[in-house]
Enzyme design. Structure first.
Site, PDB file in Angstrom:
ATOM      1  N   ASP A   8      17.175 -41.715  17.052  1.00  0.00           N
ATOM      2  CA  ASP A   8      17.097 -41.568  18.339  1.00  0.00           C
ATOM      3  C   ASP A   8      15.564 -40.858  18.826  1.00  0.00           C
ATOM      4  OD1 ASP A   8      15.164 -39.791  16.997  1.00  0.00           O
ATOM      5  OD2 ASP A   8      16.618 -37.386  17.466  1.00  0.00           O
ATOM      6  N   HIS A   9      15.429 -40.990  19.590  1.00  0.00           N
ATOM      7  CA  HIS A   9      14.184 -40.637  20.633  1.00  0.00           C
ATOM      8  C   HIS A   9      12.480 -41.257  19.210  1.00  0.00           C
ATOM      9  CE1 HIS A   9      15.581 -37.128  21.324  1.00  0.00           C
ATOM     10  NE2 HIS A   9      14.849 -36.933  21.495  1.00  0.00           N
ATOM     11  N   CYS A  65      14.392 -40.294  12.155  1.00  0.00           N
ATOM     12  CA  CYS A  65      14.117 -39.163  13.638  1.00  0.00           C
ATOM     13  C   CYS A  65      13.351 -38.531  13.781  1.00  0.00           C
ATOM     14  CB  CYS A  65      15.302 -38.055  13.495  1.00  0.00           C
ATOM     15  SG  CYS A  65      16.133 -37.409  12.587  1.00  0.00           S
ATOM     16  N   GLY A  66      12.981 -37.349  14.519  1.00  0.00           N
ATOM     17  CA  GLY A  66      11.719 -36.605  14.181  1.00  0.00           C
ATOM     18  C   GLY A  66      11.483 -36.020  12.619  1.00  0.00           C
ATOM     19  N   THR A  67      12.236 -35.711  12.363  1.00  0.00           N
ATOM     20  CA  THR A  67      11.970 -34.553  10.981  1.00  0.00           C
ATOM     21  C   THR A  67      12.859 -35.977   9.764  1.00  0.00           C
ATOM     22  OG1 THR A  67      14.100 -33.755  10.753  1.00  0.00           O
ATOM     23  CG2 THR A  67      12.184 -32.504  12.010  1.00  0.00           C
ATOM     24  N   GLY A  68      14.014 -36.490  10.063  1.00  0.00           N
ATOM     25  CA  GLY A  68      14.270 -37.379   9.128  1.00  0.00           C
ATOM     26  C   GLY A  68      15.872 -36.089   8.678  1.00  0.00           C
ATOM     27  N   ILE A  69      16.167 -34.865   9.301  1.00  0.00           N
ATOM     28  CA  ILE A  69      16.589 -34.173   8.338  1.00  0.00           C
ATOM     29  C   ILE A  69      18.387 -34.217   9.401  1.00  0.00           C
ATOM     30  CG2 ILE A  69      17.667 -31.869   8.558  1.00  0.00           C
ATOM     31  CD1 ILE A  69      14.746 -31.000   7.987  1.00  0.00           C
ATOM     32  N   GLY A  70      18.087 -34.243  10.781  1.00  0.00           N
ATOM     33  CA  GLY A  70      18.864 -34.490  11.158  1.00  0.00           C
ATOM     34  C   GLY A  70      19.927 -35.869  11.498  1.00  0.00           C
ATOM     35  N   HIS A  98      18.463 -41.705  -9.431  1.00  0.00           N
ATOM     36  CA  HIS A  98      19.557 -41.147 -10.146  1.00  0.00           C
ATOM     37  C   HIS A  98      20.803 -40.485  -9.386  1.00  0.00           C
ATOM     38  CE1 HIS A  98      16.272 -39.000 -13.283  1.00  0.00           C
ATOM     39  NE2 HIS A  98      16.565 -40.734 -13.018  1.00  0.00           N
ATOM     40  N   ARG A 132      23.537 -41.583 -17.663  1.00  0.00           N
ATOM     41  CA  ARG A 132      23.740 -39.795 -17.603  1.00  0.00           C
ATOM     42  C   ARG A 132      23.456 -40.002 -15.808  1.00  0.00           C
ATOM     43  NH1 ARG A 132      18.290 -40.424 -18.248  1.00  0.00           N
ATOM     44  NH2 ARG A 132      17.092 -38.360 -16.858  1.00  0.00           N
ATOM     45  N   HIS A 133      23.385 -40.599 -15.603  1.00  0.00           N
ATOM     46  CA  HIS A 133      23.274 -39.870 -14.271  1.00  0.00           C
ATOM     47  C   HIS A 133      24.949 -40.067 -13.583  1.00  0.00           C
ATOM     48  CE1 HIS A 133      19.336 -38.785 -14.270  1.00  0.00           C
ATOM     49  NE2 HIS A 133      19.052 -40.570 -14.787  1.00  0.00           N
TER      50      HIS A 133
HETATM   51  C1  RB5 Z   1      14.459 -34.555  18.670  1.00  0.00           C
HETATM   52  O1  RB5 Z   1      14.283 -33.647  19.781  1.00  0.00           O
HETATM   53  C2  RB5 Z   1      14.892 -34.108  17.556  1.00  0.00           C
HETATM   54  O2  RB5 Z   1      15.351 -32.445  17.388  1.00  0.00           O
HETATM   55  C3  RB5 Z   1      15.043 -34.805  16.634  1.00  0.00           C
HETATM   56  O3  RB5 Z   1      14.343 -36.465  16.790  1.00  0.00           O
HETATM   57  C4  RB5 Z   1      15.457 -34.321  14.850  1.00  0.00           C
HETATM   58  O4  RB5 Z   1      14.483 -34.456  14.317  1.00  0.00           O
HETATM   59  C5  RB5 Z   1      16.187 -33.397  14.238  1.00  0.00           C
HETATM   60  O5  RB5 Z   1      16.880 -33.377  13.502  1.00  0.00           O
END
Ligand code: RB5
Length: 155
Positions: A8-9, A65-70, A98, A132-133
Site C-alpha cells: 500500500d502507500h 505496508c506500514g507494519t507488515g501486519i495488515g 519450518h 517433522r514439520h
Molecule cells: C496505512 O496507514 C497503514 O495502516 C498500513 O500501511 C498498514 O500498516 C496496516 O497494517
C-alpha cells in the site's frame, strides 16, 4: 522463481527498494502495485499478489505496508497462503524452513531498508525442510479446508 510484489502507500518506498534489489539479483518479479504514496487500501493489493501465489503464477510473495501486519492478515485469508511478518533474518529463514511460508511481509515503518533487504535475502535463500514439520503444515492445511467457505466458528 517469480516473486509477487505488492504494497500500500505505507510500504510503497520499501517495495520499490525490494523491486530494485530483485532486479539487481536477476530475480523475476511481478509488481501488483501500488504505484505511488497516495493513500490506498492495503487489502486490494495484498489480495491480488496473494492470489497469484496461491494460483501458482508466482513462486513466493513479498508484501509491504506500514507494519507488515495488515497485508499479512489479508494474505493469510487466501487458501494456500502462509504469510509471515518477519523483521529479522532468523524468523525469515525459519518461516521457510519450518512453516513453509510462501509470503514474507514487511513493515516500512518498522525496519530500515538495509535490514529489510537482508530479511528478503534470508527468506528467498531458505528452503522448506519438511520432515517433522510436514505433518504440522498439513494440519494448517486441514484447518483451512475445515473452515474454507464456512465462515467463522460459531457463526
Ligand atoms: C496505512 O496507514 C497503514 O495502516 C498500513 O500501511 C498498514 O500498516 C496496516 O497494517
Amino acid at each position: 522463481m517469480k516473486i509477487a510484489l505488492a504494497s500500500d502507500h505505507g510500504g510503497f518506498q520499501l517495495k520499490e527498494q525490494i523491486a530494485a534489489y530483485l532486479q539487481e539479483q536477476g530475480i523475476d518479479y511481478r509488481d501488483f502495485g501500488t504505484d505511488s504514496e497516495e493513500s490506498v487500501d492495503y487489502p486490494d493489493f495484498a489480495l491480488a499478489a496473494a492470489e497469484a501465489v496461491a494460483r501458482g503464477e508466482c513462486t513466493l510473495g513479498i508484501l509491504c505496508c506500514g507494519t507488515g501486519i495488515g497485508v499479512a492478515i489479508v494474505a493469510n485469508k487466501v487458501p494456500g497462503i502462509r504469510a509471515a511478518n518477519c523483521h529479522d533474518t532468523f524468523s525469515a529463514r525459519m518461516s521457510r524452513e519450518h512453516n513453509n511460508a510462501n509470503i514474507l511481509t514487511l513493515g516500512q515503518r518498522v525496519v530500515g531498508c538495509g535490514l529489510a533487504l537482508d530479511v528478503v535475502e534470508a527468506f528467498l535463500q531458505a528452503k522448506y525442510t519438511g520432515g517433522r514439520h510436514a505433518c504440522r503444515v498439513d494440519k494448517i492445511t486441514a484447518i483451512e479446508k475445515k473452515y474454507c467457505g464456512q465462515g467463522m466458528p460459531g457463526q
